[in-house]
Motif scaffolding. Structure first.
Motif, PDB file in Angstrom:
ATOM      1  N   MET A 290      48.318  46.299  40.397  1.00 29.82           N
ATOM      2  CA  MET A 290      48.747  45.215  39.518  1.00 29.82           C
ATOM      3  C   MET A 290      50.193  44.867  39.880  1.00 29.82           C
ATOM      4  N   SER A 291      50.427  43.599  40.099  1.00 29.53           N
ATOM      5  CA  SER A 291      51.754  43.182  40.524  1.00 29.53           C
ATOM      6  C   SER A 291      52.654  42.895  39.324  1.00 29.53           C
ATOM      7  N   VAL A 292      53.911  42.727  39.616  1.00 27.94           N
ATOM      8  CA  VAL A 292      54.898  42.448  38.571  1.00 27.94           C
ATOM      9  C   VAL A 292      54.631  41.092  37.930  1.00 27.94           C
ATOM     10  N   VAL A 293      54.190  40.130  38.730  1.00 28.21           N
ATOM     11  CA  VAL A 293      53.891  38.795  38.208  1.00 28.21           C
ATOM     12  C   VAL A 293      52.746  38.857  37.207  1.00 28.21           C
ATOM     13  N   GLU A 294      51.719  39.646  37.515  1.00 25.04           N
ATOM     14  CA  GLU A 294      50.597  39.791  36.587  1.00 25.04           C
ATOM     15  C   GLU A 294      51.032  40.443  35.283  1.00 25.04           C
ATOM     16  N   ILE A 295      51.907  41.412  35.368  1.00 24.51           N
ATOM     17  CA  ILE A 295      52.394  42.084  34.155  1.00 24.51           C
ATOM     18  C   ILE A 295      53.204  41.121  33.298  1.00 24.51           C
TER      19      ILE A 295
ATOM     20  N   ILE B 212      48.814  29.786  31.341  1.00 28.85           N
ATOM     21  CA  ILE B 212      48.977  31.200  31.692  1.00 28.85           C
ATOM     22  C   ILE B 212      47.634  31.819  32.057  1.00 28.85           C
ATOM     23  N   VAL B 213      46.581  31.492  31.292  1.00 36.02           N
ATOM     24  CA  VAL B 213      45.254  32.030  31.599  1.00 36.02           C
ATOM     25  C   VAL B 213      44.783  31.543  32.962  1.00 36.02           C
ATOM     26  N   LEU B 214      44.983  30.267  33.246  1.00 41.83           N
ATOM     27  CA  LEU B 214      44.599  29.745  34.564  1.00 41.83           C
ATOM     28  C   LEU B 214      45.390  30.421  35.682  1.00 41.83           C
ATOM     29  N   ALA B 215      46.681  30.610  35.476  1.00 40.07           N
ATOM     30  CA  ALA B 215      47.510  31.266  36.490  1.00 40.07           C
ATOM     31  C   ALA B 215      47.034  32.697  36.743  1.00 40.07           C
ATOM     32  N   LEU B 216      46.729  33.425  35.687  1.00 40.14           N
ATOM     33  CA  LEU B 216      46.250  34.795  35.849  1.00 40.14           C
ATOM     34  C   LEU B 216      44.906  34.839  36.567  1.00 40.14           C
ATOM     35  N   ASN B 217      44.022  33.898  36.258  1.00 36.51           N
ATOM     36  CA  ASN B 217      42.724  33.866  36.934  1.00 36.51           C
ATOM     37  C   ASN B 217      42.861  33.495  38.399  1.00 36.51           C
ATOM     38  N   ILE B 218      43.756  32.578  38.712  1.00 35.76           N
ATOM     39  CA  ILE B 218      43.979  32.206  40.113  1.00 35.76           C
ATOM     40  C   ILE B 218      44.555  33.382  40.887  1.00 35.76           C
ATOM     41  N   ILE B 219      45.514  34.071  40.285  1.00 38.91           N
ATOM     42  CA  ILE B 219      46.093  35.251  40.944  1.00 38.91           C
ATOM     43  C   ILE B 219      45.027  36.323  41.149  1.00 38.91           C
ATOM     44  N   ALA B 220      44.212  36.568  40.151  1.00 41.12           N
ATOM     45  CA  ALA B 220      43.168  37.585  40.264  1.00 41.12           C
ATOM     46  C   ALA B 220      42.125  37.195  41.310  1.00 41.12           C
ATOM     47  N   TYR B 221      41.801  35.917  41.398  1.00 39.27           N
ATOM     48  CA  TYR B 221      40.794  35.469  42.357  1.00 39.27           C
ATOM     49  C   TYR B 221      41.291  35.626  43.787  1.00 39.27           C
ATOM     50  N   PHE B 222      42.526  35.236  44.040  1.00 41.10           N
ATOM     51  CA  PHE B 222      43.037  35.306  45.398  1.00 41.10           C
ATOM     52  C   PHE B 222      43.528  36.696  45.774  1.00 41.10           C
ATOM     53  N   ALA B 223      43.816  37.542  44.833  1.00 33.84           N
ATOM     54  CA  ALA B 223      44.273  38.899  45.128  1.00 33.84           C
ATOM     55  C   ALA B 223      43.097  39.840  45.375  1.00 33.84           C
ATOM     56  N   LYS B 224      41.915  39.494  44.901  1.00 31.51           N
ATOM     57  CA  LYS B 224      40.761  40.383  45.009  1.00 31.51           C
ATOM     58  C   LYS B 224      40.342  40.665  46.452  1.00 31.51           C
ATOM     59  N   PRO B 225      40.262  39.678  47.346  1.00 30.32           N
ATOM     60  CA  PRO B 225      39.858  39.999  48.721  1.00 30.32           C
ATOM     61  C   PRO B 225      40.806  40.976  49.418  1.00 30.32           C
ATOM     62  N   ALA B 226      42.091  40.889  49.164  1.00 28.69           N
ATOM     63  CA  ALA B 226      43.036  41.816  49.780  1.00 28.69           C
ATOM     64  C   ALA B 226      42.801  43.231  49.270  1.00 28.69           C
ATOM     65  N   ASP B 227      42.543  43.368  47.971  1.00 26.43           N
ATOM     66  CA  ASP B 227      42.251  44.689  47.417  1.00 26.43           C
ATOM     67  C   ASP B 227      40.938  45.225  47.961  1.00 26.43           C
ATOM     68  N   ALA B 228      39.942  44.350  48.132  1.00 26.15           N
ATOM     69  CA  ALA B 228      38.647  44.780  48.660  1.00 26.15           C
ATOM     70  C   ALA B 228      38.780  45.236  50.110  1.00 26.15           C
ATOM     71  N   ALA B 229      39.654  44.576  50.867  1.00 29.84           N
ATOM     72  CA  ALA B 229      39.862  44.976  52.258  1.00 29.84           C
ATOM     73  C   ALA B 229      40.484  46.369  52.326  1.00 29.84           C
ATOM     74  N   LEU B 230      41.398  46.662  51.427  1.00 29.36           N
ATOM     75  CA  LEU B 230      41.991  48.003  51.399  1.00 29.36           C
ATOM     76  C   LEU B 230      40.954  49.046  51.017  1.00 29.36           C
ATOM     77  N   ASP B 231      40.097  48.718  50.058  1.00 27.70           N
ATOM     78  CA  ASP B 231      39.053  49.649  49.647  1.00 27.70           C
ATOM     79  C   ASP B 231      38.084  49.905  50.798  1.00 27.70           C
ATOM     80  N   THR B 232      37.754  48.876  51.551  1.00 27.44           N
ATOM     81  CA  THR B 232      36.836  49.030  52.676  1.00 27.44           C
ATOM     82  C   THR B 232      37.442  49.914  53.751  1.00 27.44           C
ATOM     83  N   ALA B 233      38.732  49.731  54.029  1.00 25.50           N
ATOM     84  CA  ALA B 233      39.397  50.563  55.031  1.00 25.50           C
ATOM     85  C   ALA B 233      39.409  52.020  54.597  1.00 25.50           C
TER      86      ALA B 233
END
Length: 107
Positions: free
Chosen positions: A1-6, A70-91
Motif C-alpha cells: 500500500m502506497s503513501v498516496v493510497e493511505i 476520491i473514490v474514483l482516484a482510489l479505484n484508478i490507483i488500485a486498477y493500475f497498481a494491480k498488474p505490478a503487484d501480480a508480476a511480483l507475486d508471479t516472480a
C-alpha cells in the motif's frame, strides 16, 4: 500500500464523516423533521434558517463531489497498481516452484 493510497483513504474517511454530519443537520421538506429544528417565527430567524440551509446544501454538494472524486482516484490507483503487484507475486511463485522442483529432483 502506497503513501498516496493511505492519504486518499484518510481523506475518504473524513469526507464520509463530514458528509453524514452535514446531511443529518439539514432540515427536511416538512416542518420539524430535521434533527436541528426550532426557533421563533420571526423574519430574522426565517432568513437565518434559509441561509443556514443554503450553506448546508452547498456543503453537501461539495463533499459529495469530493467523495466521488476520491473514490474514483482510489479505484484508478488500485486498477493500475494491480498488474505490478501480480508480476511480483508471479516472480516469487516461480522461484518457490524452482526450489520445490530442485528438492524433488534430489530425492
Amino acid at each position: 500500500m502506497s503513501v498516496v493510497e493511505i492519504i486518499l483513504g484518510a481523506l475518504l474517511l473524513i469526507a464520509c464523516i463530514v458528509l453524514i454530519i452535514v446531511i443529518i443537520l439539514q432540515e427536511g421538506n416538512q416542518q420539524g423533521i430535521g434533527v436541528v429544528s426550532g426557533g421563533a417565527d420571526t423574519f430574522f430567524s426565517k432568513n437565518k434558517a434559509r441561509s443556514y440551509d443554503a450553506f448546508l446544501a452547498r456543503a453537501t454538494k461539495w463533499f459529495a463531489i469530493g467523495f466521488v472524486v476520491i473514490v474514483l482516484a482510489l479505484n484508478i490507483i488500485a486498477y493500475f497498481a494491480k498488474p505490478a503487484d501480480a508480476a511480483l507475486d508471479t516472480a516469487e511463485d516461480t522461484s518457490i516452484s524452482e526450489v520445490v522442483d530442485a528438492t524433488a529432483d534430489e530425492a
